[in-house]
Design an enzyme around this catalytic site. Sequence first.
Site, short mmCIF file in Angstrom:
data_model
loop_
_atom_site.label_atom_id
_atom_site.label_comp_id
_atom_site.label_asym_id
_atom_site.label_seq_id
_atom_site.Cartn_x
_atom_site.Cartn_y
_atom_site.Cartn_z
N ASP A 1 41.84 47.10 33.23
CA ASP A 1 42.43 48.01 34.22
C ASP A 1 41.98 47.69 35.65
O ASP A 1 41.53 48.58 36.38
CB ASP A 1 42.08 49.47 33.89
CG ASP A 1 42.42 49.85 32.47
OD1 ASP A 1 43.37 49.28 31.91
OD2 ASP A 1 41.72 50.71 31.89
N GLU B 1 52.57 54.10 32.78
CA GLU B 1 51.21 54.46 33.22
C GLU B 1 50.74 53.48 34.29
O GLU B 1 51.49 52.63 34.74
CB GLU B 1 50.26 54.46 32.01
CG GLU B 1 50.21 53.14 31.28
CD GLU B 1 49.46 53.22 29.96
OE1 GLU B 1 49.09 54.34 29.55
OE2 GLU B 1 49.26 52.16 29.34
#
Length: 505
Positions: free
Chosen positions: A22, A178
């Site tokens: 991420d 997302e």
Amino acid sequence: MSSAPARDNAFNNPVIPGFHPDPSVCRVGEDYYLVCSSFEYFPGVPVFHSRDLVHWTQIGNALDRPGQLRLPPETPASGGLYAPTLRHHDGRFWLIVTNVSSDGNVLFTATDPAGPWSDPIRLPGVHGIDPDLAWDDDGTCWCTLAGVSQVRIDPHTGETIGESRRVWSGTPGAKAPEAPHLYRIGAYWYLLIAEGGTERCHGVSIARSRTLDGPFEPCPDNPVLTHRGTEDPIQNTGHGDLVQGPDGSWWMVFLGVRPQGGTPGWHVLGRETFLAPVTWVDDWPVVGEVAPVMAAPPWPLQEPAVVPVRDDFDLGELAHGWLSPRSRPAENYTTGERPGWLSLRARGTSLDDPEVTFLGRRQQHLSCRTRVLADASEGGGGLAVRLDEQHHYEIEATPGQVQVIARVGTLRTVVASHPTDAGPVVLRIEVSVARKVTDPRQGPDTVTLGVEDGEGAFVELATLDGRYLSTEVAGGFTGRVIGVYASVGTVHFDWFDYEPVEVED
């Protein structure tokens, strides 16, 4: 800790290997800063610095105080901190992240990304994960979240202003929109998201609008990045963030994995940080080829930092790359009890216990060797490869013997034992990737555990299949962490060696 060296006008992907998922990046002048998710580990959110986007060095952890990061003992593996966003605005660094195990969405600021970072600013009115920050032309701050929804916030107080609204739902038929990031580039506001889940169908899609609040027009070529349905050695590509290079070019950092072995392929290092060039066609980004070896950016590359093989524990503070599950109480982890030694005092009774005293570093190479000098005369503990409480291999020393323990799901067994002389003992773990797949059922690697005799020869006690310490078996979002632990009493460690091992084809 730094990425692999470039060679012959090329660089190696991933640029930050090992469990570093991420990624979020920002540029300040000639400097680039990047953060990653850390999940159930403390300290949280590693912070990296680079001058060339290729070579990265960890300069700290944003959440390095208990008051900043609450991870209760019941925090599950792969709980904790999800998907931070790092931005620079108005002379300050801003970091927003979701703590799914206690505080929800929280925001931190710093003038120096190496720290110290502020105490948390809580955002009780911001609901969802993967928060992003963006400022419009009049200085209003907007938070965009997985879903994809958007709400105006006061970043100084954490208060929301007005109602949250849905601005885009992603590509029809693609699940889990997302990891949103909102940017003003040229005449458009761009909304970059991840889709498809973070497994083999992962990808990056984008939409644009003339105004920050939409409506957003999807790119006709979505996803702009994915390796789904391919045999590429890099899979699960997604969760990207854009950054501009010093020559005006654009680049994307994103996560991916490197599956090994037969079918279905197992990745053991977790999701790693990769880099790819971006060009623009008709005001849409086009992500270039992603490969293990890439053409270097068209600017001078810095020399990679030299990472020492050995940590002698001679400093008063632990190096930035060390991490522990959920917390690190000072009374259980110290380098002050014996000068030049790390002393670990047991809390939990084994690595099965969420409160185990464990200090580790991310496994960053497909093949590596780890050695420690352990004195277990006052207790029991040793050297371990950990994925979570139900998936770990370790070699544990107690007075007069060592034993190899394997935990896979609900099964826990002592695989081998071996007598030792009194006094400190060198424990060793070797991880060896299988470069050639000769059987479709072949695992990704082997993990060999043992001790060294008085002359330094390796006494191998067990060789175990590495697939059982993989995400495809254990589930979750993390990767392997190799480190030392105490399960009984106090165990002292004089040094810890970690080094990559070249494997011949």
